[in-house]
Scaffold this motif. Structure first.
Motif, PDB file in Angstrom:
ATOM      1  N   THR A  76      32.569   6.853  27.933  1.00 48.81           N
ATOM      2  CA  THR A  76      31.674   6.496  26.829  1.00 48.81           C
ATOM      3  C   THR A  76      30.632   5.463  27.250  1.00 48.81           C
ATOM      4  N   ARG A  80      25.292   4.609  28.632  1.00 46.58           N
ATOM      5  CA  ARG A  80      24.553   3.391  28.297  1.00 46.58           C
ATOM      6  C   ARG A  80      23.507   3.067  29.358  1.00 46.58           C
ATOM      7  N   GLY A  81      23.846   3.285  30.623  1.00 45.49           N
ATOM      8  CA  GLY A  81      22.972   2.774  31.666  1.00 45.49           C
ATOM      9  C   GLY A  81      22.241   3.823  32.479  1.00 45.49           C
ATOM     10  N   ILE A  82      22.546   5.108  32.260  1.00 46.54           N
ATOM     11  CA  ILE A  82      21.978   6.150  33.128  1.00 46.54           C
ATOM     12  C   ILE A  82      21.305   7.217  32.264  1.00 46.54           C
ATOM     13  N   PHE A 149      28.066  10.358  23.866  1.00 43.06           N
ATOM     14  CA  PHE A 149      27.452   9.747  22.676  1.00 43.06           C
ATOM     15  C   PHE A 149      28.364   9.984  21.474  1.00 43.06           C
ATOM     16  N   ASN A 152      31.442   7.812  21.155  1.00 40.12           N
ATOM     17  CA  ASN A 152      31.186   6.494  20.569  1.00 40.12           C
ATOM     18  C   ASN A 152      31.160   6.567  19.053  1.00 40.12           C
ATOM     19  N   VAL A 153      30.533   7.617  18.541  1.00 39.10           N
ATOM     20  CA  VAL A 153      30.451   7.799  17.087  1.00 39.10           C
ATOM     21  C   VAL A 153      31.848   8.012  16.515  1.00 39.10           C
ATOM     22  N   VAL A 199      23.329  12.393  17.072  1.00 40.36           N
ATOM     23  CA  VAL A 199      23.610  12.992  18.387  1.00 40.36           C
ATOM     24  C   VAL A 199      23.018  14.393  18.456  1.00 40.36           C
TER      25      VAL A 199
END
Lengths: 281, 251
Positions: A76, A80-82, A149, A152-153, A199
């Motif tokens: 998860t 965030r970073g890629i 994504f 996370n939801v 999403v």
């Protein structure tokens, strides 16, 4: 049928209308309209897989087994970073290589394996992918990326399920697994829906990447159709019209967004029936 | 020292250092114009004038509702269509047709729509009492905006805006998928793709490219967290301390 329609148009609406009709129904244009199927298939199956991976990822994240929890957290966190486009290209290419690696172990001679500089080591191990195979990989790719994504939801939505419901289930003697799947997962959808709609919108927009995987999708056809044509025997002579075709795609995606919004509004109202949701009523 | 330099990962990191500057450039060139444009659009969308509000609403909806990938293709082809008739005679073709110009241009149009929606959301949740108090003090509209609306809006929107900046940085990966590469000016994805075609080692090259994106994203989150702390320094809500690198992932 198209020809008769064209003749009828020429008779009733003038030569000009018929010419345009013929232009918009020529083989290339029909192929363009048909290529919408790739976009819709990728969006639909990508979304299904994303929900599946989302639930699994969220389940892993709250697992009692620590390595599984770390895996869920890693999964998860990766979005965030890629950028999504990196994953979108990475998964299919990596899978292709993996298959070719296994095939090369079986099909290539030891000598070829030792001396090869290119990939794959020998011709026999080359995997020629067709559009449908690329499409499947694109769906899986979209599923994995947007599943992160969705996880996370879903993770957040599971926390929103009233604790009393779960305690009541426990008091009735349900075991942990039953409580998780039959109560927490069952009830979290209504809380997850706004996030999942978000999403879906992201995923829908990401379906425009299909041409990066050699799929002749709407973007690639728009590029071909709009390219300038100076030969009368090939078709209508026109300068560079690509921006017009891309503008149509621009509107097409906005239309898809409008439709999706309507559908999710309806779903949200339906799912919320009989529930005293915070912020409504 | 030699073993370190001969390490494949280290070599990749060195080789991808220059391409990463192009991604940084696209993001850094877009923010200074995209940010004020977004604030303007948010204020316009919040305007009581229905025409102004509708214009901003349509713009934001259109750019949020369509893929950036298509927007890049569309604006590049529009620029191409104007090239011979306008840019060439004006003598600015070399500048305006350059990816280093078109890239930020499209990114600005795109990010301003996303950020405007964030700022608009913040405007909707502004504390009404403070604005009424400011009006009661006899401030004019500009003064109310400057002393109440603006600082509150920035504070409310900052975490979400940070998220948007990271998404913008990720979106820079798309620039060279759609625009031509000039003078070997390749960005991270492009260079990683080129290196992949050289030795077919996708795991190494894409991982290192991903590492660059990850690292820079983390730096953005960190710097933004510090700014947020400063913005919230007078607030005794514990909010500043709880701001973690935990954005809502949603664009």
């Amino acid at each position: 049928m198209l020809e008769t329609l064209s003749i009828w148009l020429a008779a009733n609406f003038g030569e000009q209308t018929a010419t345009w009709f013929e232009y918009f129904t020529n083989g290339k244009h029909l192929a363009w309209y048909a290529s919408v199927r790739f976009t819709l298939i990728a969006a639909f199956f990508g979304a299904l897989l994303a929900v599946l991976f989302g639930v699994l990822g969220a389940a892993a994240r709250r697992s009692g087994f620590a390595p599984l929890r770390w895996l869920g957290l890693g999964y998860t966190t990766m979005v965030r970073g890629i950028p999504d486009v990196l994953f979108f290209l990475f998964f299919p290419l990596a899978f292709e290589q993996l298959v070719e690696f296994v095939m090369s172990r079986r099909l290539c001679s030891a000598e070829e394996l030792a001396t090869a500089v290119a990939w794959p080591p020998c011709q026999a191990a080359q995997w020629y992918l067709t559009t449908s195979e690329y499409l499947i990989m694109a769906c899986v790719s979209l599923g994995i990326v947007y599943g992160a994504f969705a996880a996370n939801v879903v993770h957040g939505a599971m926390n929103s399920v009233p604790k009393g419901q779960l305690e009541a289930a426990r008091a009735y003697g349900f075991n942990n697994r039953q409580i998780f799947w039959n109560f927490q997962v069952r009830q979290m959808w209504v809380y997850a829906l706004p996030g999942l709609s978000n999403v879906w919108m992201l995923l829908l927009k990401a379906t425009s990447f299909l041409s990066l995987l050699q799929i002749a999708d709407i973007v690639q056809w728009a590029d071909r159709l709009g390219a300038p044509n100076y030969l009368a025997r090939v078709g209508m002579v026109h300068p560079d019209w690509r921006w017009k075709y891309y503008f149509v795609l621009f509107l097409f995606y906005i239309l898809l967004t409008v439709i999706s919004e309507r559908v999710f509004d309806w779903l949200q109202r339906r799912a919320g029936r009989g529930l005293a949701l915070h912020g409504e009523q | 020292m030699d073993w370190l330099l001969n390490n494949a990962i280290v070599q990749d990191i060195i080789e991808l250092a220059r391409p990463s500057l192009f991604n940084l450039y696209f993001a850094l060139a877009s923010i200074p114009i995209g940010f004020p444009l977004a604030v303007l659009l948010a204020v316009m969308k919040n305007s009581s004038n229905s025409i102004i509000s509708r214009v901003a609403r349509t713009y934001i909806y259109a750019f949020r509702g369509s893929p950036l990938f298509i927007q890049f293709f569309m604006f590049y082809s529009i620029m191409l269509a104007f090239n011979l008739s306008h840019w060439k005679p004006m003598g600015i073709a070399d500048i305006v047709m350059h990816p280093l110009f078109i890239g930020p241009m499209v990114l600005i149009l795109n990010t301003s729509a996303y950020a405007a929606e964030i700022f608009y959301g913040a405007l909707k949740t502004l504390p009404k009492g403070e604005m009424e108090a400011a009006s009661a003090f006899g401030m004019n509209r500009w003064q109310v905006f400057k002393t109440v609306t603006w600082p509150n809006m920035i504070r409310l929107a900052w975490p979400a805006y940070t998220n948007e900046v990271v998404f913008l940085f990720h979106a820079t990966a798309l620039v060279y998928f759609t625009l031509p590469v000039i003078n070997g000016q390749k960005d991270l994805m492009n260079k990683a793709g080129e290196m992949f075609e050289r030795d077919y080692n996708i795991f190494l090259h894409f991982s290192v490219a991903g590492l660059y994106f990850l690292t820079i994203s983390m730096v953005i989150f960190f710097v933004s967290g510090r700014i947020y702390k400063r913005l919230m320094r007078h607030m005794d809500t514990g909010e500043a301390a709880s701001f973690k690198l935990k954005p809502n992932y949603m664009r």
